[in-house]
Write a protein that holds these residues in place. Structure first.
Motif, PDB file in Angstrom:
ATOM      1  N   GLN A  46      -1.053  -0.286 -29.793  1.00 52.75           N
ATOM      2  CA  GLN A  46      -1.759   0.985 -29.597  1.00 52.75           C
ATOM      3  C   GLN A  46      -1.282   1.612 -28.292  1.00 52.75           C
ATOM      4  OE1 GLN A  46      -6.006   0.664 -29.764  1.00 52.75           O
ATOM      5  NE2 GLN A  46      -6.362   2.806 -29.264  1.00 52.75           N
ATOM      6  N   THR A  48      -1.205   4.832 -25.548  1.00 54.51           N
ATOM      7  CA  THR A  48      -1.913   5.991 -25.005  1.00 54.51           C
ATOM      8  C   THR A  48      -0.962   6.736 -24.083  1.00 54.51           C
ATOM      9  OG1 THR A  48      -4.002   4.766 -25.056  1.00 54.51           O
ATOM     10  CG2 THR A  48      -3.949   6.786 -23.748  1.00 54.51           C
ATOM     11  N   CYS A 189      -3.625  11.881 -27.987  1.00 53.42           N
ATOM     12  CA  CYS A 189      -2.789  11.134 -27.044  1.00 53.42           C
ATOM     13  C   CYS A 189      -2.654   9.662 -27.428  1.00 53.42           C
ATOM     14  CB  CYS A 189      -3.359  11.253 -25.626  1.00 53.42           C
ATOM     15  SG  CYS A 189      -5.048  10.629 -25.469  1.00 53.42           S
ATOM     16  N   CYS A 190      -3.210   9.222 -28.561  1.00 53.25           N
ATOM     17  CA  CYS A 190      -3.133   7.831 -28.993  1.00 53.25           C
ATOM     18  C   CYS A 190      -2.397   7.710 -30.319  1.00 53.25           C
ATOM     19  CB  CYS A 190      -4.535   7.230 -29.130  1.00 53.25           C
ATOM     20  SG  CYS A 190      -5.427   7.067 -27.576  1.00 53.25           S
ATOM     21  N   CYS A 191      -1.641   6.626 -30.472  1.00 54.72           N
ATOM     22  CA  CYS A 191      -0.937   6.352 -31.730  1.00 54.72           C
ATOM     23  C   CYS A 191      -0.827   4.835 -31.897  1.00 54.72           C
ATOM     24  CB  CYS A 191       0.437   7.010 -31.759  1.00 54.72           C
ATOM     25  SG  CYS A 191       1.430   6.725 -30.283  1.00 54.72           S
ATOM     26  N   THR A 192      -0.758   4.395 -33.154  1.00 51.50           N
ATOM     27  CA  THR A 192      -0.791   2.970 -33.470  1.00 51.50           C
ATOM     28  C   THR A 192       0.354   2.633 -34.422  1.00 51.50           C
ATOM     29  OG1 THR A 192      -3.194   3.012 -33.261  1.00 51.50           O
ATOM     30  CG2 THR A 192      -2.235   1.107 -34.353  1.00 51.50           C
ATOM     31  N   HIS A 231      -1.818  -1.284 -25.654  1.00 55.99           N
ATOM     32  CA  HIS A 231      -2.729  -2.360 -26.021  1.00 55.99           C
ATOM     33  C   HIS A 231      -2.170  -3.107 -27.232  1.00 55.99           C
ATOM     34  CE1 HIS A 231      -5.544   0.213 -23.720  1.00 55.99           C
ATOM     35  NE2 HIS A 231      -6.162  -0.921 -23.441  1.00 55.99           N
TER      36      HIS A 231
END
Length: 355
Positions: A46, A48, A189-192, A231
Motif C-alpha cells: 500500500q 501513499t 493519494c493511496c494505491c494498492t 505499508h
C-alpha cells in the motif's frame, strides 16, 4: 543533488520483519479462515503519495516469483473466429496457446459466448469470483467494458490486453500471468498492489516486495520521491510500515512543483508577448491599408441668366414670378406691352387712307 527518479532506499531487514509478522498472523488466523488454506492469502503493498498525480497511470510489474500456479485461475476473452461456433473457437484458441508454448491453464471465453451466456448480472458476478486474473485479446479490448460491467474495474480486475498474434506469445503471457500491475489513480493519494501470497516462503516474499518497490519508484511518472509511506498488509491484517520518507523528499517534491509553476508562468508570459506583438502588427497593417478620403470643397451653384423668349409676333414673353407684389407688377407690364403694337397698327392704316 540526488536524482528524483533514483530507487528508494528500502531497508531489507525492515521488510523481512514485516513479512514474518504477517506470516505469523495469517498462520494464527488460518484455523478460522478455511478459505485461504489452499491458495494462500494475498499480501499487498500500500503506497501513499505526497502529491496526487495529474494523470492516471498503470504500471506493470514483473516479479521474480510468480503469484499464480497452474490452477486455472486465468480467463482469456478472445474474438469470434469467422465461420466458427463458440465451442469451435474455444478449441481453436486452446490449440493455439499450446502450440505457442503457453504452459499455464487458461480458460478461453469467446466474445459471443460472453454476450450470451454471461449477460445476466449474477452470471457476471460468478465469473468475477471464479478467476483471479482476466486477459483480453487486443482486437476486442475496446468492446469489453460495455459487456463485462463496472464491477470488474471496481475490484481491480480489469482485463489486461495481450497480442495473440505476437511471435513471443508465451513470454508475453508469462509476464502478465506471473507478474502484477498497479494503477496509480489521479483521484486519491493511496494505491494498492498484490505482490505475494502466504504460500510463498519469507525470502520469496521479500524479493517480490523489493522488486516491486524498485519498479514502481523507477516508472512512476510523478517521480519516485513522491512516495511518502509504504505499508505491507494482508487482506485482514493491519498495515505494517516498511518505508517512510524524510523531509528531504518533500523538499524535492516542492522544488519540482515550484519549477513547474515557474515554467508555466514563463510560457504564459511568452504567449502574452507574442499575442500583443501580433495584435499590434495587425492593427498597423490594417491602418496602412485603409485609404484616407480626400476632402473636396462643395461648390454653390450659380444662377444662370434667364433667356428672353420671343414669340412669332415679335413679343417678349416674361416668366411668371413666384408670388406677391412682383406677380402684379409683371402682369401690368405684360398688358402694356401687348397694347402698344395694336395701337400702332391702326395709326398706320389711318395714315395710309388719308394719303
Amino acid at each position: 543533488m540526488e536524482s528524483p527518479r533514483d530507487e528508494l532506499d528500502l531497508d531489507r531487514s525492515q521488510v523481512k520483519k514485516a513479512v514474518e509478522a504477517l506470516r505469523a498472523y495469517i498462520k494464527s488466523s488460518s484455523s478460522s479462515q478455511k478459505l485461504f488454506e489452499n491458495d494462500g492469502q494475498a499480501i499487498f503493498l500500500q503506497l501513499t503519495l505526497w502529491k496526487i498525480p495529474k494523470k492516471e497511470q498503470t504500471i506493470r510489474i514483473p516479479l521474480p516469483h510468480g503469484l499464480r500456479t497452474e490452477s486455472g485461475d486465468v480467463c482469456l476473452f478472445t474474438r469470434d473466429e469467422p465461420k466458427m461456433t463458440s465451442e469451435q473457437a474455444v478449441k481453436f484458441y486452446n490449440k493455439l496457446l499450446k502450440e505457442r508454448g503457453v504452459k499455464n491453464a487458461i480458460e478461453v471465453i469467446p466474445f459471443n459466448m460472453l454476450k450470451t451466456e454471461y449477460k445476466p448480472f449474477e452470471a457476471k458476478r460468478k465469473l468475477l469470483g471464479n478467476f483471479d486474473l482476466f486477459l483480453s485479446d487486443a482486437r476486442i479490448r475496446r468492446r469489453l467494458p460495455s459487456h463485462i460491467g463496472k464491477h470488474f474495474y471496481q475490484r481491480k480486475k480489469a482485463p489486461l490486453s495481450v497480442d495473440l498474434e505476437s511471435k513471443h506469445l508465451a513470454r508475453d503471457m508469462e509476464r502478465l500471468i506471473q507478474g502484477t500491475s498497479i494503477t496509480v489513480s489521479n483521484k486519491g493519494c493511496c494505491c494498492t498492489v498484490r505482490v505475494a501470497h502466504s504460500g510463498m516462503t519469507a525470502d520469496e516474499t521479500v524479493e517480490n516486495v523489493m522488486s516491486a518497490v524498485s519498479t514502481i519508484s523507477a516508472k512512476l511518472s510523478s517521480t519516485g520521491k513522491n512516495i511518502k509511506i509504504i505499508h505491507l498488509k494482508s487482506q485482514t491484517s493491519v498495515a505494517l510500515p516498511i518505508y517512510t520518507s524524510d523531509l528531504s523528499h518533500l523538499a524535492l517534491v516542492e522544488e519540482a512543483r515550484k519549477n513547474a509553476r515557474l515554467t508555466k508562468r514563463k510560457r504564459e508570459n511568452e504567449n502574452t508577448e507574442v499575442s500583443e506583438l501580433t495584435t499590434k502588427k495587425t492593427v498597423e497593417e490594417r491602418d496602412s491599408e485603409e485609404e484616407i478620403p480626400q476632402l473636396v470643397p462643395i461648390e454653390t451653384p450659380t444662377k444662370k441668366p434667364k433667356k428672353e423668349i420671343v414669340s412669332k409676333k415679335g413679343l417678349k414673353k416674361v416668366p411668371k414670378p413666384a408670388a406677391g407684389k412682383e406677380l402684379k407688377k409683371t402682369v401690368k407690364d405684360t398688358k402694356l406691352i401687348k397694347k402698344t403694337p395694336k395701337a400702332t397698327a391702326r395709326d398706320l392704316k389711318r395714315k395710309a387712307k388719308n394719303k
